[in-house]
Design an enzyme around this catalytic site. Sequence first.
Site, mmCIF file in Angstrom:
data_model
loop_
_atom_site.group_PDB
_atom_site.id
_atom_site.type_symbol
_atom_site.label_atom_id
_atom_site.label_comp_id
_atom_site.label_asym_id
_atom_site.label_seq_id
_atom_site.Cartn_x
_atom_site.Cartn_y
_atom_site.Cartn_z
ATOM 1 N N MET A 276 -4.022 1.450 6.467
ATOM 2 C CA MET A 276 -4.559 2.550 7.263
ATOM 3 C C MET A 276 -4.616 2.222 8.746
ATOM 4 O O MET A 276 -4.605 1.051 9.138
ATOM 5 C CB MET A 276 -5.928 2.987 6.741
ATOM 6 C CG MET A 276 -6.985 1.929 6.667
ATOM 7 S SD MET A 276 -8.491 2.530 5.815
ATOM 8 C CE MET A 276 -7.908 2.838 4.147
ATOM 9 N N CYS A 277 -4.623 3.280 9.562
ATOM 10 C CA CYS A 277 -4.724 3.155 11.010
ATOM 11 C C CYS A 277 -3.507 2.403 11.552
ATOM 12 O O CYS A 277 -2.383 2.795 11.333
ATOM 13 C CB CYS A 277 -6.058 2.492 11.368
ATOM 14 S SG CYS A 277 -6.497 2.517 13.111
ATOM 15 N N ILE A 278 -3.714 1.265 12.217
ATOM 16 C CA ILE A 278 -2.632 0.485 12.807
ATOM 17 C C ILE A 278 -1.959 -0.433 11.783
ATOM 18 O O ILE A 278 -0.846 -0.922 12.002
ATOM 19 C CB ILE A 278 -3.157 -0.343 14.018
ATOM 20 C CG1 ILE A 278 -2.027 -0.973 14.838
ATOM 21 C CG2 ILE A 278 -4.118 -1.420 13.549
ATOM 22 C CD1 ILE A 278 -1.174 0.006 15.590
ATOM 23 N N THR B 167 -2.371 6.089 5.872
ATOM 24 C CA THR B 167 -3.057 7.231 6.477
ATOM 25 C C THR B 167 -3.408 6.884 7.926
ATOM 26 O O THR B 167 -3.695 5.716 8.225
ATOM 27 C CB THR B 167 -4.316 7.628 5.677
ATOM 28 O OG1 THR B 167 -4.815 8.888 6.148
ATOM 29 C CG2 THR B 167 -5.425 6.587 5.799
#
Length: 219
Positions: free
Chosen positions: A136-138, A191
């Site tokens: 998720m994210c980075i 995501t």
Amino acid sequence: MTKQVAVILAGCGVFDGSEIYETTLTLLRLDQLGIGYRCFAPDIEQLHVINHATHEVAEGQTRNVLEEAARLARGDISPLSELEADEFDAVIVPGGFGVAKNLSDFATAGDSMDVIEPLKEALAGFREDAKPIGLMCIAPVMAPRLLGEGIAVTVGHDPSVSGAISAMGGLHRSCGVEDIMVDFENRVVSTPAYMLATRISEAATGIFKLVDRIDEMMG
């Protein structure tokens, strides 16, 4: 037997460790679904320490990634070197700049980045056994280096990060904050979370969907 998920952390705090909301939301959803989990983090020094009130580097300070991540795990954490894929059904890596600073050197090296060896070793078993991997994210920026080329992931629609993923041989797919990208063939779910989220509820929607899909993929 209860399903078990390994959660890999990179410290504690959005600017130099794991994103606290993303981690907490992940653990919350796993618990709501009755899934067991264990947190892991590398026993290494952080790249640097950020004063989260000023966003400035705290000169002269050093912190240990495992010790900081233990704050998020309420002390219940193990060194990343002890993670054995055969003891878990899936693995999830929340975001935060610690992913780009402590789990990898993306923050300084861009698409010439590398990922720390303990993380490569830990993820290799999940990849070989086709166990679901959540990023998720980075964290999806690590996919080409961790898992190989040709894997589809999302960081939302950040041009510099998506460009780096493409340059390293990954496939980037644009995605809204409340949705997920699923590479069914490679068993990878991603995501955007706080790459796009402006509120914790936005992050929660996508993160819950990611955990739900990981649950389905574990069977």
